[in-house]
Every structure is written in structure tokens, then in C-alpha cells.
Scaffold this motif. Structure first.
Motif, PDB file in Angstrom:
ATOM      1  N   ALA A  64       0.841  -1.213   0.000  1.00 49.89           N
ATOM      2  CA  ALA A  64       0.000   0.000   0.000  1.00 49.89           C
ATOM      3  C   ALA A  64       0.868   1.252   0.000  1.00 49.89           C
ATOM      4  N   ARG A  65       1.972   1.203   0.783  1.00 42.98           N
ATOM      5  CA  ARG A  65       2.866   2.353   0.868  1.00 42.98           C
ATOM      6  C   ARG A  65       3.609   2.549  -0.449  1.00 42.98           C
ATOM      7  N   ARG A  66       4.063   1.470  -1.022  1.00 41.10           N
ATOM      8  CA  ARG A  66       4.898   1.554  -2.207  1.00 41.10           C
ATOM      9  C   ARG A  66       4.107   1.988  -3.444  1.00 41.10           C
ATOM     10  N   TYR A  67       2.937   1.379  -3.624  1.00 39.40           N
ATOM     11  CA  TYR A  67       2.192   1.663  -4.862  1.00 39.40           C
ATOM     12  C   TYR A  67       1.021   2.608  -4.648  1.00 39.40           C
ATOM     13  N   GLN A  68       0.771   2.968  -3.414  1.00 42.10           N
ATOM     14  CA  GLN A  68      -0.349   3.846  -3.061  1.00 42.10           C
ATOM     15  C   GLN A  68      -1.634   3.301  -3.690  1.00 42.10           C
ATOM     16  N   GLY A  69      -2.393   4.145  -4.378  1.00 41.61           N
ATOM     17  CA  GLY A  69      -3.689   3.659  -4.877  1.00 41.61           C
ATOM     18  C   GLY A  69      -3.608   2.777  -6.109  1.00 41.61           C
ATOM     19  N   ALA A  70      -2.419   2.614  -6.668  1.00 39.93           N
ATOM     20  CA  ALA A  70      -2.329   1.898  -7.946  1.00 39.93           C
ATOM     21  C   ALA A  70      -2.509   0.390  -7.790  1.00 39.93           C
ATOM     22  N   VAL A  71      -2.178  -0.143  -6.631  1.00 44.23           N
ATOM     23  CA  VAL A  71      -2.332  -1.587  -6.399  1.00 44.23           C
ATOM     24  C   VAL A  71      -3.217  -1.783  -5.166  1.00 44.23           C
ATOM     25  N   ARG A  72      -4.244  -2.567  -5.370  1.00 42.19           N
ATOM     26  CA  ARG A  72      -5.174  -2.821  -4.263  1.00 42.19           C
ATOM     27  C   ARG A  72      -5.055  -4.287  -3.860  1.00 42.19           C
ATOM     28  N   VAL A  73      -4.957  -4.511  -2.554  1.00 44.27           N
ATOM     29  CA  VAL A  73      -4.803  -5.884  -2.070  1.00 44.27           C
ATOM     30  C   VAL A  73      -6.094  -6.324  -1.383  1.00 44.27           C
ATOM     31  N   CYS A  74      -6.599  -7.492  -1.756  1.00 41.02           N
ATOM     32  CA  CYS A  74      -7.784  -8.037  -1.089  1.00 41.02           C
ATOM     33  C   CYS A  74      -7.387  -9.336  -0.396  1.00 41.02           C
ATOM     34  N   ILE A  75      -7.654  -9.407   0.900  1.00 37.69           N
ATOM     35  CA  ILE A  75      -7.391 -10.642   1.631  1.00 37.69           C
ATOM     36  C   ILE A  75      -8.612 -11.550   1.492  1.00 37.69           C
ATOM     37  N   VAL A  76      -8.390 -12.775   1.109  1.00 39.16           N
ATOM     38  CA  VAL A  76      -9.498 -13.729   0.982  1.00 39.16           C
ATOM     39  C   VAL A  76      -9.293 -14.843   2.002  1.00 39.16           C
ATOM     40  N   ASP A  77     -10.251 -14.960   2.912  1.00 37.25           N
ATOM     41  CA  ASP A  77     -10.192 -16.011   3.923  1.00 37.25           C
ATOM     42  C   ASP A  77     -10.651 -17.327   3.294  1.00 37.25           C
ATOM     43  N   PRO A  78      -9.802 -18.366   3.307  1.00 42.28           N
ATOM     44  CA  PRO A  78     -10.236 -19.623   2.686  1.00 42.28           C
ATOM     45  C   PRO A  78     -11.465 -20.224   3.363  1.00 42.28           C
ATOM     46  N   GLN A  79     -11.713 -19.819   4.624  1.00 48.23           N
ATOM     47  CA  GLN A  79     -12.891 -20.347   5.319  1.00 48.23           C
ATOM     48  C   GLN A  79     -14.116 -19.462   5.085  1.00 48.23           C
ATOM     49  N   SER A  80     -14.271 -18.970   3.871  1.00 47.80           N
ATOM     50  CA  SER A  80     -15.471 -18.211   3.513  1.00 47.80           C
ATOM     51  C   SER A  80     -15.985 -18.804   2.201  1.00 47.80           C
ATOM     52  N   LEU A  81     -17.204 -18.406   1.843  1.00 53.43           N
ATOM     53  CA  LEU A  81     -17.778 -18.934   0.595  1.00 53.43           C
ATOM     54  C   LEU A  81     -16.893 -18.552  -0.587  1.00 53.43           C
TER      55      LEU A  81
END
Lengths: 134, 585
Positions: A64-81
Motif C-alpha cells: 500500500a505504501r509503495r504503490y499507493q492507490g495503484a495496487v489494491r490488495v484483497c485478503i481472501v479467507d479460505p474459510q469463507s464462501l
């Protein structure tokens, strides 16, 4: 021009997703108890999972610091649908697994390759790297 | 008839979304896909995380749908199924979605501020304090109301052992995932299969005989231990209430990964199967497959005044609660969703879409209730009074429609009951965990014993048991619904003030706010009056005096707090209107 989305499929120290209703209520009481409950729950997780989670958190902050708004990271919990769908679709058996436009990068050893792919995509989109270009 | 009602509901819901909600989003709020949201601005990897609309829709729905949209409508059909369905549909059309969607927009346009912060900023510092005290009572009421539902469900002999096996399967899932680091796909398939086999085993003669034996250990010939002002307290309900709270105790003191989280994860899959299966069952039954009836046994309209509940207005509106509108949702929208929306234009499908879906779940509960055989759960000789536990009605409905798919009746009932029990216990065990930590933090320095997690948990459990055993659940439910609906009134008031300050049209939120306030405060005052009256009836036992006094005081407190909030809120609203008029000049 649109940013790049990286999905990280990784176990999450689930407190909120266990009962998000409860957390919202606790959060609103303003008694400082929510943080204590959360911390207690997180501290009780096995050490290997806490370390893995911290490593991913640090990585997300760094991206987030390095790319600011250009790269967005989404965490996906494997224990979700959604997470289960990712496990089946990409046949994910190890964590963390990074997904970039359908391309799979498995484990931390593939992280340099992921970085290269991100840089390549950013160049292709003609984006400035806000964090690097000053 | 069942399918017709569901189809009409769906059509109205789609029209409401397509025309009314979209028009307000486009013309009044003017959501802008290019405007930066708090999630994209403050991306911190914890609270502020952008997520896609489809993912957020799932989180929003999971967060807003608990026992409310199921139990409320089942109780409310005692006035007739039509008033219940009408309020579900009209309520969501004009009020429910407005609150969920607009509170998300309000928070997004105020840097992701929470409802407490917004009430402080937009109304007064006192408003925040009142809001927090609402929340405190809300937690107590959740424990009492949900605990009674779970105890009734476990009292059915086909349920408790299935529930035990599900718990064991969940514990195995936790061990496999976090200790043995097994593959998640394998763990999921194995433990869900074991849970389903266990639930089926729980319905077989060997285990149901044991459960029946336990249920017959005390009480009179019908298992009644003692009478309460609201009906007999059965030994089975009394006992299984303790078991349910023992489960919550373990959930409260054991690490989350060891108990609560894996059990919840394993349960999630068969809850999903239960919902999908019963909806398919309704459609097939309407087409003539199987023997499940889809005609309505309860009249469309029964009465304006159910003596044991009260007048249709205002009590029905508070009873139905979450299916039509719920203040809880504004907490979810402001604290969670608003911090995760990637684009402003996603607020409509997420906020309004999830609320419309919950209303459909409420109508589905009505269908489950009124398609039961006449006289089974609602007594036509007593003005269609509900004579069974609301949870049992839902479980029976699910069982009948799963039966269309070939699921045996007992197994269907067990699945339906465990489905509800899991939804309730998930919330209860964390509420208990919170109460334990809260007591340690708040009074642990003065009373050192409260620093011990077991002491804090047990004290909270004893308090809940007191609520359960005095048996005033119907009144508790109205108070629970009342606290919830007051939140809704407050959220709508906040939205109205914000719209007035921004110079935007506000009548579409102002009048719903007025309606919610007037309805809820009236319902609470009536409930408080009834409770105080009951407490001072001659010859009443001490426990009932206490129970009714507590109910009366809570009702009175909530009503007075709401009036204070309304006073502060309307003053703030008037200021905003004056400033707007001056700016226009």
C-alpha cells in the motif's frame, strides 16, 4: 486507467468473521473492551498462524505504501464462501497464494515473481509508481 | 398460495429497488463512482479495506440476518398473515432499505465515522451516551431472547444429540486446521459429512429415547416444573437452557480457534444447504411434487388486538423487527460496509440489496408458519394464538419443504432446529465473552474475582438464567425489538439531519424516522405499563415481581432515552434547516 488488484488467499485470525454482529456492537460501546476481546482471541491462536498473519499484514502495508492507490490488495479467507470458491477454482493447497488477474503465485518464494508481474502490469497501464517516482 | 406470496414479494422488492431506491440514489444522494471512498483513501489492512460489491453483499447479509427475521414474523402472524406480510413488504420498501443504504452513504461521506461518532457530531454529546446505553441493554436482551429460543429447540428429542455431534465435528475441524495443519478442502468435506451423519444419528431411536428419558426426569406428567405468567415452564426447557448456556460458557472461555470458530465454520455449510434446500422444496411443492401443503391455514386477518400480545399497531411493527427494518443494520452499514466499499455506487446493491433479501427471508418465515396444519402451532379456538415455540415452527416448516426433496421428517426437523440454534448460539457465546471481559475490565480492580474469566462468565450466565426461568420471553422480545427499532429511528434522524445540512431533499428519511420513533416509543410505553401492572398483581410470586419490574424499567428507560434523543435530534434538524434557509437567501 484502472488500478491492479492482488488477491491474497491466506488464513485469517478470525474474530470478526466469526460473528461480525457482535463485533459491531462491542465496537460501539466505547469501553475499550472490544480491543481486549479481540486481542485475547488473536493471542490464543497458534504461534505459526499468528506469524503467518503478521507477515501478510506487513506485506499488505508495504504494498500500500509503495504503490499507493495503484495496487489494491484483497485478503481472501479460505474459510469463507468466496475463499472456498477460490480454493476449488485455482486448486489452492498452500498459503499464502497470490492471485493477479487469474495468475497464481504460490507461497512467499513466488513473491518476487509477483512483484515483477505487478511492475509489468503497471508499466503496461502507463501508471506512475507514486511511491517510487517521488 | 405460498409461491404466489413469495412471487408477489419478489416483484415488489424488484420494483422497489429498480425504481424507488435507484431514483433516490441517482437524484438525491448522487452517488459518484469516481469519488474516493474511505476504503480507498485510508486502506490500512484492518478496518479500511476495499472489497468488491458482490463480496460485501455477502458480508452485509451475513451480518444483518440472525434470528430476528425468522422469529419476529412467526410471532406476528397471530394478527393474521396479511398484516405481517404487508409490514415486511411496505416496511422494507419505504423504510428498511432507506436506513441501510443511506447510513452507509452517510458514514462514507463522513470519512467512515461510526454511528456513535456521527450522533456526537450531528446531534449532541449526550446522544452518544444514550446510544451506548441502548447497546448495553440490547446485549442483555439478546442473551435472554435467544437463550429461550435455543432451549426450546434443544428440548425436541431429535435435536440434542445431533447438536452434540455437530459440536464434536466442529472441534475436529479446529484440531485438523490449526493443530494438524490439514488441507482445508479435506477438513471441510470430512467434518461436514461427519456432522450430517451425526445429525441423522441423533434422530434415530437409540438417541431420541435417551433424550426423551432426560426430558422426563422431572416435572409433572407433562413435564411442567412450574407456571409463569406467560405459560408453563417445562423441565426440558429449563434444563436445556442450562445446556445452551454451558455451550456459551465454553465458547466464552476457550480460545476462539478451538471452539467457537470451527463449530461455526462447520455449521455454516449445512445452514447453507438447509436454506437452498427449503426454497427449492417450496417451488417443487407448488408444482405438485411431494405432499407438503402450500395453502395457508391461518386467516389473512385474525384480529386488531391479540389479548396476550396487544394491538396490531404498534406491537406488530416492533415484533417483526429486523425483517422490515432494523437499527442493527445501521451499525453494520456505518462501521463495516462504509469502510469497505470501493465505489459509492456499490452502496445501493450492497446496503439496499441485502435488506430487500432479508425481507424475503422474513416472508419465507411467514410461509413456513402459516402452511403448517391448522391447529398444530396456532390454536384456532384461541384466536390463532401461538401455542408452540417460534423456533419449533420454523424447524417444522423447513422439515416439510426439505421433505419434498426426500429428507425424512425427523432429520428435517433436526436440521431446521440446529440451523436456528447455531444462528442464536453464535451470537450468544460472543456476547457472553464480551460480558466477561467487560466485567473484568470495568470492575476487576475493585472486585478481583472478576479478573478470573470463569467468574465473569458464570455471573453473566446466572443473570441470563434468571431472565429465562422467569419466563417473560414474549415481553423480552418486544423490548429487544423496541431497542432495535429505536436504533433505526435514530439512524434515520441522523441521515435526515445530514441531508438537511447538505441542502438535499430529506422527506424520504424524515417521515420514516417519525413513524419509527412514534411506533417504537408507544410500544415500549405499553410494554412498560403492562409489566408494572403485572408486577403488582395480588398474589404474584417474588420471581415474577422481579422479572416484570425489570422488563418495565427497561421499557421505560428505553422510551425516555428515545424521547431525549428525539428532542436533541429535532433541535439539530431545525438548526440545519435554518442554516439552509439563510444560505439560500
Amino acid at each position: 486507467m484502472r488500478g491492479i488488484v492482488v488477491e491474497v488467499v491466506t488464513p485469517v485470525l478470525t474474530f470478526q468473521s466469526h460473528c461480525s454482529q457482535c463485533e459491531f456492537v462491542f465496537d460501539k460501546t466505547g469501553l475499550g473492551v472490544n480491543a481486549a476481546v479481540q486481542q485475547e482471541a488473536i493471542n490464543a491462536y497458534p504461534a505459526w498462524l499468528q506469524e503467518a498473519y503478521l507477515q501478510v499484514s506487513d506485506w499488505v502495508r508495504e504494498i500500500a505504501r509503495r504503490y499507493q492507490g495503484a495496487v489494491r490488495v484483497c485478503i481472501v479467507d479460505p474459510q469463507s464462501l468466496e475463499g472456498m470458491w477460490r480454493l476449488l477454482r485455482y486448486w489452492i493447497r498452500r498459503y499464502p497464494t497470490f492471485l493477479l488477474d487469474g495468475q497464481k503465485f504460490v507461497g512467499w518464494e513466488s513473491e518476487p515473481a509477483l512483484r515483477a508481474a505487478i511492475e509489468e502490469k503497471l508499466s503496461a497501464q502507463g501508471m506512475e509508481e507514486a511511491g517510487c517516482g517521488g | 398460495m405460498a409461491l404466489l406470496v413469495l412471487v408477489i414479494t419478489l416483484v415488489i422488492v424488484i420494483l422497489g429497488y429498480r425504481f424507488y431506491a435507484s431514483k433516490m440514489d441517482r437524484e438525491v444522494i448522487q452517488s459518484d463512482p469516481k469519488r474516493a471512498t474511505p476504503a480507498t483513501l485510508y486502506q490500512d489492512g484492518v478496518d479500511f479495506m476495499p472489497a468488491s460489491g458482490s463480496v460485501l453483499f455477502g458480508y452485509q447479509f451475513k451480518s444483518i440476518a440472525a434470528l430476528g427475521p425468522i422469529v419476529g414474523p412467526i410471532v406476528a402472524v397471530q394478527w393474521g398473515w396479511l398484516p405481517a406480510v404487508l409490514w415486511l413488504v411496505i416496511g422494507v420498501f419505504f423504510i428498511g432499505w432507506v436506513q441501510d443504504y443511506a447510513s452507509a452513504m452517510l458514514a462514507m461521506r463522513n470519512e467512515g465515522m461510526t454511528l456513535g461518532g456521527l450522533s456526537y457530531k450531528l446531534i449532541s454529546p449526550r446522544a452518544r451516551g444514550i446510544l451506548l446505553s441502548f447497546l448495553y441493554f440490547y446485549l442483555l436482551l439478546i442473551m435472554g431472547a435467544f437463550g429461550y429460543v435455543v432451549a426450546g429447540l434443544l428440548a425436541n428429542p431429535v435435536v440434542p444429540f445431533g447438536f452434540l455431534f455437530l459440536t464434536l465435528a466442529g472441534l475436529l475441524a479446529g484440531q485438523m486446521t490449526y493443530r494438524w495443519k490439514q488441507d482445508l478442502l479435506f477438513t471441510t468435506v470430512l467434518t461436514v459429512a461427519l456432522a450430517l451423519i451425526g445429525i441423522w444419528l441423533g434422530t434415530t431411536g437409540f438417541f431420541t429415547n435417551i433424550a426423551q428419558g432426560i426430558n422426563g426426569l422431572a416435572g409433572d406428567a407433562e413435564g411442567v416444573l412450574y407456571k409463569t405468567p406467560y405459560g408453563p415452564m417445562k423441565w426440558s426447557v429449563w434444563l436445556w437452557g442450562i445446556v445452551a448456556l454451558a455451550f456459551c460458557y465454553l465458547g466464552s472461555v476457550l480460545p476462539i480457534w478451538r471452539f467457537a470458530q470451527p463449530i461455526n465454520y462447520t455449521s455454516f455449510w449445512f445452514v447453507l444447504l438447509g436454506i437452498v434446500g427449503s426454497i427449492v422444496g417450496i417451488f417443487l411443492a407448488t408444482l405438485g411434487v411431494g405432499t407438503a401443503k402450500t395453502n395457508f391455514a391461518i386467516p389473512a386477518f385474525v384480529t386488531w388486538n391479540q389479548p396476550h400480545l396487544g394491538w396490531l399497531w404498534p406491537i406488530l411493527f416492533v415484533t417483526i423487527s429486523c425483517g422490515a427494518i432494523s437499527g442493527w443494520h445501521s451499525l453494520v452499514s456505518t462501521s463495516g460496509t462504509a469502510r469497505q466499499l470501493e465505489k459509492e455506487t456499490d452502496a445501493l446493491p450492497v446496503g439496499a440489496g441485502a435488506m430487500y433479501t432479508e425481507a424475503v427471508l422474513g416472508v419465507l418465515s411467514v410461509v413456513f408458519a402459516v402452511t403448517a396444519t391448522a391447529g398444530t402451532f396456532y390454536d384456532p379456538t384461541q384466536n390463532w394464538k401461538l401455542t408452540a415455540k417460534a423456533g419449533g415452527v420454523f424447524a417444522d416448516g423447513m422439515s416439510r419443504f426439505l421433505g419434498v426433496l426426500g429428507v425424512p421428517a425427523d432429520l428435517g426437523t433436526a436440521i431446521g432446529s440446529i440451523f436456528l440454534a447455531v444462528m442464536a448460539l453464535t451470537v450468544m457465546q460472543l456476547v457472553l465473552r464480551f460480558m466477561r471481559v467487560a466485567s473484568a475490565e470495568l470492575i476487576g480492580d475493585k472486585i478481583v474475582a472478576f479478573k478470573n474469566p470463569h467468574v465473569g462468565s458464570i455471573v453473566a450466565i446466572l443473570f441470563t438464567l434468571l431472565i429465562l426461568w422467569t419466563g417473560f420471553w414474549q415481553r423480552i422480545w418486544v423490548l429487544f425489538g423496541g431497542a432495535n427499532q429505536l436504533f433505526a429511528g435514530l439512524a434515520l434522524l441522523l441521515i435526515t439531519i445530514w441531508l438537511a445540512r447538505e441542502g438535499k431533499a430529506y422527506n424520504w428519511t424524515f417521515w420514516p424516522a417519525v413513524f419509527m420513533y412514534v411506533t417504537t416509543v408507544t410500544a415500549l410505553l405499553i410494554t412498560a405499563y403492562k409489566s408494572f401492572n403485572a408486577a403488582f398483581e395480588p398474589g404474584i410470586e417474588a420471581a415474577f415481581v422481579f422479572g416484570n419490574l425489570v422488563a418495565g424499567l427497561i421499557g421505560l428507560f428505553l422510551a425516555l432515552a428515545a424521547l431525549l434523543l428525539a428532542y436533541d435530534g429535532l433541535r439539530s434538524f431545525q438548526r440545519a434547516r435554518t442554516e439552509m434557509a439563510m444560505a439560500a437567501r
